[in-house]
Motif scaffolding. Sequence first.
Motif: not given
Length: 234
Positions: A167-171
């Motif tokens: 999955n795409n993870l935020p920072l």
Amino acid sequence: MKAIFKLSMFIMVSILLTGCLYPQEKKKENQIPYEDQIQSVQLAVDTFQESSGGLLPIKNKDMDTPMYLKYPIDFLKLTPQYLSSSPGNAYESGGIYQYVLIDVETKPTVKVIDLRIAEKIREIKTRMKVQGYPPYKETIAKNIYSIDYSKIGYKTEPYVVSPYTNNNLPLVITSTGEIYVDYSSDLFISLQENDHNFSPGDDIRQILSNHSPIVPAYSLPYTIDENNEPVYME
């Protein structure tokens, strides 16, 4: 106008450096943390420790280094006596993984760090230097904020790909200007799928590395709340 020019130059240099950093990155064998490679390094580490009277083949780091970055394996101490060469997916061989040790006080265990995450953080920090101050957006937790990427020249929000779920993870960014990956969604999934006995106040990040060869590097400590859901540790 000068700020825009500086930003453009930083971005160009960052792209060039990224290309040079991983010249063999496109090789498939360098992008997968094969279990047999990790096991061969584990055997070499165990043998080195036994023959050296308990010492570990690691590079020296400051005491305040985050725990998942604190014990990088020094392949110069392992090759060629204990290991013929560093694994093809290791950074030292042109791969994208940094081999590290965890649980060094109890049972030193070989794991890896996905260095593509470090590259994304480095890219964002490079743009922040041009900005001159942290691009805070909204408060997420105490001293933890989302990032206003528009202030540092992004048209769309960057992300890192989770090594656990894809999955795409935020920072996120802290009050000191440090950038970390937000593993909340990965932790939530892992807590639901795996048995555990965590209590509020425990650092729960180990649940990710317990079920994967990859450690959640570049992360802040997490614990669980009364609903057994991941939250940032105070």
